[in-house]
Design a protein around this motif. Structure first.
Motif, PDB file in Angstrom:
ATOM      1  N   SER A  68      -1.029  20.992 -24.478  1.00 48.80           N
ATOM      2  CA  SER A  68      -2.321  20.073 -24.374  1.00 48.80           C
ATOM      3  C   SER A  68      -3.836  20.799 -24.293  1.00 48.80           C
ATOM      4  O   SER A  68      -4.605  20.360 -23.759  1.00 48.80           O
ATOM      5  N   GLY A  69      -3.656  22.271 -24.541  1.00 49.39           N
ATOM      6  CA  GLY A  69      -5.023  23.089 -24.509  1.00 49.39           C
ATOM      7  C   GLY A  69      -5.367  23.391 -26.095  1.00 49.39           C
ATOM      8  O   GLY A  69      -4.629  22.856 -26.932  1.00 49.39           O
ATOM      9  N   ASP A  70      -6.408  24.225 -26.079  1.00 46.87           N
ATOM     10  CA  ASP A  70      -6.928  24.534 -27.298  1.00 46.87           C
ATOM     11  C   ASP A  70      -6.049  25.633 -27.942  1.00 46.87           C
ATOM     12  O   ASP A  70      -5.480  26.589 -27.018  1.00 46.87           O
ATOM     13  N   ILE A  71      -6.178  25.991 -29.114  1.00 42.78           N
ATOM     14  CA  ILE A  71      -5.470  27.153 -29.654  1.00 42.78           C
ATOM     15  C   ILE A  71      -6.308  28.412 -30.008  1.00 42.78           C
ATOM     16  O   ILE A  71      -7.740  28.288 -30.118  1.00 42.78           O
ATOM     17  N   SER A  72      -5.978  29.617 -29.567  1.00 45.00           N
ATOM     18  CA  SER A  72      -6.572  30.895 -29.592  1.00 45.00           C
ATOM     19  C   SER A  72      -7.300  30.885 -31.174  1.00 45.00           C
ATOM     20  O   SER A  72      -6.584  30.457 -32.054  1.00 45.00           O
ATOM     21  N   ASP A  73      -8.116  32.048 -31.283  1.00 48.65           N
ATOM     22  CA  ASP A  73      -8.382  32.467 -32.535  1.00 48.65           C
ATOM     23  C   ASP A  73      -7.357  33.504 -32.924  1.00 48.65           C
ATOM     24  O   ASP A  73      -6.845  34.176 -32.325  1.00 48.65           O
TER      25      ASP A  73
END
Length: 432
Positions: free
Chosen positions: A111-116
């Motif tokens: 449910s979080g953002d994905i890293s670069d």
């Protein structure tokens, strides 16, 4: 209650204020929780090399900044945008393989953002020049490592930049720059003389890597808010620069100088204010920006700021130029207002030998109807703005009141002397 994209409507009556307040707080908590979960994680390597040899080990870590207390998280790892096994914060790569482990890695919390993406380069070679995986910025410490394959011994290591030798060592496999500059970008190379443990045959191997040092922040530009600053104005000088977005959290400090002298020491504000500017505030202004760690400093070009006078220097005059006792006398105080202050109102005062002879008023003249000898003295005038924010005083003008009777006596004596002399000259001329 309806909740859609954080817009909600709550119907309340006088008996349900508490319930409405509680519901509102819950929605806000949900909003802040969602924002907190959107913080982007960062993939880091341990050891911190972006390129490794086959059969090397490396640990990838999914760092998640958080402003809330730590709680259990589930992680998802990706290689080349494809999900791979591993649901922990650390991803261990043991005895790396070029085919299976080389690629771009990303991580994500549920449910979080994905890293670069961060690239891990697995190479099949005898010697490689290792470098950090992330971008290199001016002011960063940089360590390069001349790394050889397992089961080999190294006899000598040398580092080069643009084919110029910069370090040679029998034991140290690293080359370190504590504070790299953009001018140090370029092609770096390392060479090693190596041999197998069970074979004395020596071979020399090398590896190259181009190091590009990015700009941390742009050269500062100094600006003044007003195109024309008049004494008494509030003047604001700003020092503008742009941080690289990937280093947006870097703290910068700013200092300001006038004619090379410090007018404001380093601080986090990029503005320098003068509440009521004076003529002596004119000068060549520059600003300097540095990182909080003082690893990078940059100076702006200069900008000359001229503080203009609100009104010109005062000029005091008397009419007539020769004042006789009993005659009229008028003393004027002349000045010119800056064209940008055309609506300002002045008040004038006059002094004789330091004592007030006319209080402040809108009139710029002081009149004496029948001047007396005691009106002689050193006259000055002073001008001020109606709000008394600016004042100026003139230079002194000595005014002599002449005695009319004494002048006539002097004139008669002189005339008599001249007449007697003329008679004598004529008499002796006729006699001879």
């Amino acid at each position: 209650m309806q909740h859609d994209n954080f817009l909600f409507y709550i119907k309340c009556d006088h008996l349900s204020v508490f319930c409405c307040t509680l519901c509102s707080l819950c929605v806000l908590c949900d909003l802040f929780s969602s924002i907190g979960g959107a913080i982007k994680p960062v993939v880091t390597f341990t050891p911190n090399w972006g390129n490794i040899l086959y059969y090397d080990n490396v640990t990838l870590i999914c760092d998640v900044p958080s402003t809330v207390p730590e709680e259990p998280r589930t992680y998802q790892w990706f290689r080349n945008k494809t999900p791979i096994e591993g649901n922990q914060q650390n991803l261990y790569i043991i005895k790396s393989s070029v085919k299976e482990n080389r690629g771009y890695y990303q991580c994500q919390t549920i449910s979080g953002d994905i890293s670069d993406p961060v690239f891990l380069n697995v190479e099949y070679s005898y010697v490689i020049l290792q470098r950090p995986p992330s971008s290199i910025y001016e002011g960063d410490p940089l360590t390069l490592r001349c790394h050889h394959v397992k089961d080999f011994n190294s006899i000598n290591r040398k580092f080069y930049k643009e084919d110029q030798e910069i370090q040679s060592s029998e034991s140290d496999s690293t080359f370190h720059i504590p504070n790299i500059r953009r001018s140090q970008s370029g092609l770096y190379k390392c060479t090693q003389r190596i041999h197998r443990y069970d074979d004395s045959t020596v071979q020399e191997r090398s590896s190259v890597s181009f190091i590009s040092v990015k700009e941390l922040f742009s050269p500062p530009e100094i600006k003044v808010t007003l195109s024309r600053v008049i004494e008494g104005d509030e003047m604001t000088v700003t020092c503008d620069t742009r941080l690289d977005p990937l280093r947006g959290g870097t703290e910068l400090h700013f200092a300001f100088y006038r004619d090379g002298r410090t007018v404001r020491e380093f601080g986090i504000s990029n503005t320098y204010r003068v509440r009521s500017s004076q003529l002596e505030d004119s000068g060549n202004y520059t600003c300097e920006v540095r990182t909080a760690s003082d690893t990078v400093r940059k100076m702006s070009d200069g900008i000359y700021i001229h503080i203009h006078e609100t009104f010109s220097p005062l000029e005091i005059k008397v009419t007539p130029s020769r004042v006789i006792e009993g005659g009229d006398m008028m003393v004027r105080c002349d000045t010119k207002l800056d064209r940008f202050r055309g609506g300002a109102e002045f008040h004038f005062a006059f002094y004789r030998d330091g004592r007030t002879v006319q209080e402040f008023s809108v009139s710029n003249s002081y009149s004496v109807r029948s001047a007396q000898l005691e009106d002689s003295g050193k006259y000055t005038c002073e001008v001020r703005m109606i709000n008394d924010t600016r004042r100026k005083i003139s230079h002194g003008l000595y005014i002599q009141i002449y005695d009319y009777t004494a002048q006539n006596i002097i004139r008669l004596v002189i005339s008599g002397f001249i007449l007697s002399a003329a008679v004598c000259v004529t008499y002796f001329h006729n006699k001879w």
